[in-house]
Write a protein that holds these residues in place. Sequence first.
Motif, short mmCIF file in Angstrom:
data_model
loop_
_atom_site.label_atom_id
_atom_site.label_comp_id
_atom_site.label_asym_id
_atom_site.label_seq_id
_atom_site.Cartn_x
_atom_site.Cartn_y
_atom_site.Cartn_z
N ASP A 125 0.83 -1.22 0.00
CA ASP A 125 0.00 0.00 0.00
C ASP A 125 0.87 1.26 0.00
O ASP A 125 0.52 2.27 -0.63
CB ASP A 125 -0.93 0.01 1.21
N SER A 126 1.99 1.21 0.72
CA SER A 126 2.92 2.35 0.70
C SER A 126 3.48 2.54 -0.71
O SER A 126 3.58 3.67 -1.21
CB SER A 126 4.08 2.11 1.68
N ALA A 127 3.85 1.44 -1.34
CA ALA A 127 4.40 1.50 -2.70
C ALA A 127 3.37 2.06 -3.68
O ALA A 127 3.70 2.90 -4.53
CB ALA A 127 4.85 0.11 -3.15
N LYS A 128 2.14 1.62 -3.54
CA LYS A 128 1.08 2.09 -4.45
C LYS A 128 0.86 3.59 -4.29
O LYS A 128 0.74 4.31 -5.28
CB LYS A 128 -0.21 1.32 -4.15
N PHE A 129 0.83 4.06 -3.04
CA PHE A 129 0.60 5.49 -2.81
C PHE A 129 1.77 6.32 -3.35
O PHE A 129 1.57 7.31 -4.07
CB PHE A 129 0.42 5.78 -1.32
N ILE A 130 2.99 5.92 -3.03
CA ILE A 130 4.15 6.73 -3.42
C ILE A 130 4.34 6.74 -4.93
O ILE A 130 4.58 7.79 -5.53
CB ILE A 130 5.42 6.22 -2.70
N THR A 131 4.21 5.58 -5.57
CA THR A 131 4.51 5.50 -7.01
C THR A 131 3.35 5.96 -7.89
O THR A 131 3.58 6.48 -8.98
CB THR A 131 4.90 4.07 -7.41
N GLU A 132 2.10 5.79 -7.42
CA GLU A 132 0.96 6.10 -8.27
C GLU A 132 0.28 7.42 -7.93
O GLU A 132 -0.43 7.98 -8.77
CB GLU A 132 -0.07 4.97 -8.20
N GLN A 133 0.46 7.91 -6.71
CA GLN A 133 -0.20 9.14 -6.30
C GLN A 133 0.80 10.27 -6.02
O GLN A 133 0.75 11.32 -6.66
CB GLN A 133 -1.06 8.88 -5.05
N LEU A 134 1.70 10.03 -5.06
CA LEU A 134 2.62 11.09 -4.64
C LEU A 134 3.59 11.49 -5.76
O LEU A 134 3.70 12.67 -6.10
CB LEU A 134 3.40 10.63 -3.41
N TYR A 135 4.30 10.50 -6.30
CA TYR A 135 5.36 10.82 -7.27
C TYR A 135 4.83 11.55 -8.51
O TYR A 135 5.39 12.58 -8.90
CB TYR A 135 6.11 9.55 -7.66
N PRO A 136 3.75 11.06 -9.15
CA PRO A 136 3.25 11.80 -10.32
C PRO A 136 2.84 13.23 -10.00
O PRO A 136 3.11 14.15 -10.78
CB PRO A 136 2.04 10.96 -10.77
N ALA A 137 2.20 13.43 -8.84
CA ALA A 137 1.79 14.79 -8.47
C ALA A 137 2.99 15.70 -8.27
O ALA A 137 2.95 16.89 -8.60
CB ALA A 137 0.92 14.75 -7.22
N MET A 138 4.08 15.13 -7.73
CA MET A 138 5.27 15.93 -7.47
C MET A 138 6.10 16.22 -8.73
O MET A 138 7.11 16.91 -8.66
CB MET A 138 6.15 15.24 -6.43
N GLN A 139 5.67 15.69 -9.87
CA GLN A 139 6.31 16.04 -11.14
C GLN A 139 5.63 17.24 -11.78
O GLN A 139 6.01 17.68 -12.86
CB GLN A 139 6.28 14.84 -12.10
N THR A 140 4.61 17.78 -11.13
CA THR A 140 3.91 18.96 -11.62
C THR A 140 4.36 20.18 -10.83
O THR A 140 5.19 20.10 -9.92
CB THR A 140 2.38 18.78 -11.45
N GLU A 141 3.77 21.33 -11.13
CA GLU A 141 4.12 22.57 -10.43
C GLU A 141 3.73 22.52 -8.96
O GLU A 141 4.16 23.38 -8.17
CB GLU A 141 3.48 23.78 -11.11
N LEU A 142 2.94 21.54 -8.56
CA LEU A 142 2.56 21.43 -7.15
C LEU A 142 3.76 21.18 -6.24
O LEU A 142 3.68 21.42 -5.04
CB LEU A 142 1.55 20.29 -6.97
N ARG A 143 4.85 20.68 -6.80
CA ARG A 143 6.03 20.40 -5.97
C ARG A 143 6.53 21.66 -5.27
O ARG A 143 7.16 21.58 -4.21
CB ARG A 143 7.15 19.79 -6.80
N GLU A 144 6.24 22.83 -5.83
CA GLU A 144 6.68 24.08 -5.22
C GLU A 144 5.83 24.45 -4.01
O GLU A 144 6.18 25.35 -3.25
CB GLU A 144 6.62 25.22 -6.25
#
Length: 245
Positions: free
Chosen positions: A33-52
Amino acid sequence: MSHKLVLLACLAVTVCSAAKVPIAIYYESLCPDSAKFITEQLYPAMQTELRESVELTFVPFGKSQFVTQGAETMFTCHHGPNECYGNRVHNCAIEHIQANSYQIEYTRESLTLNFINCLMKAGKNFPDNVYPGQRCATENHINNWENIKMCANSTDGSNLLKKAGETTQRLKEPLTSVPTILFNEQFDKDVNQRVQVNFLGTLCKYVSAPQPRICSEHNGASGLVGAGSALLGSLLGLWFLRYLY
């Protein structure tokens, strides 16, 4: 520069810093579940301008336990001894990864996130039982894997893992599921469930105005879906009434 300009500059820095949303992620290195959240939710979102707009804190410990015997700390991890090693690697990476002045396109934060994402993608499937630390370091421009590995295999890694455990134990609401995600240092059960299937949309609700364009696009898309569903419902209702009469 005048005193007024200095004051304004300081205020601007303070406002910008305050605008970042603190997000703490309590997870385990071999947790699906940790892997699913980090790789499918967190990481893609952090490749957008939201990372700032985000200040991420990773706490790799989860449901592990530890006891101290003299100068030694013994760990029992949720998914076994391999997870204890993985948790130490994650903690050591978070502690030791540094950006290089000749790689200005990478920050310490982006290098750490990229490395963790790579490790979590690997999951439990290590070819030839080789932990993917060196491969993930090479693929993600991290030049000090040997230091991270040395840390993970020493008391330094154990001390960092114990520190992560102590941080986890200090949670106001005891950790019951992994991953557990806190916004603004506050745990909310509903938010924790929602964020694991829609991190980007949930994060947009916490980001101060003016929001990044991706939030407007995301909300617009959600609105279109909602409007489409409402329209479909109305059409079906009319058809049903026509069928009855």
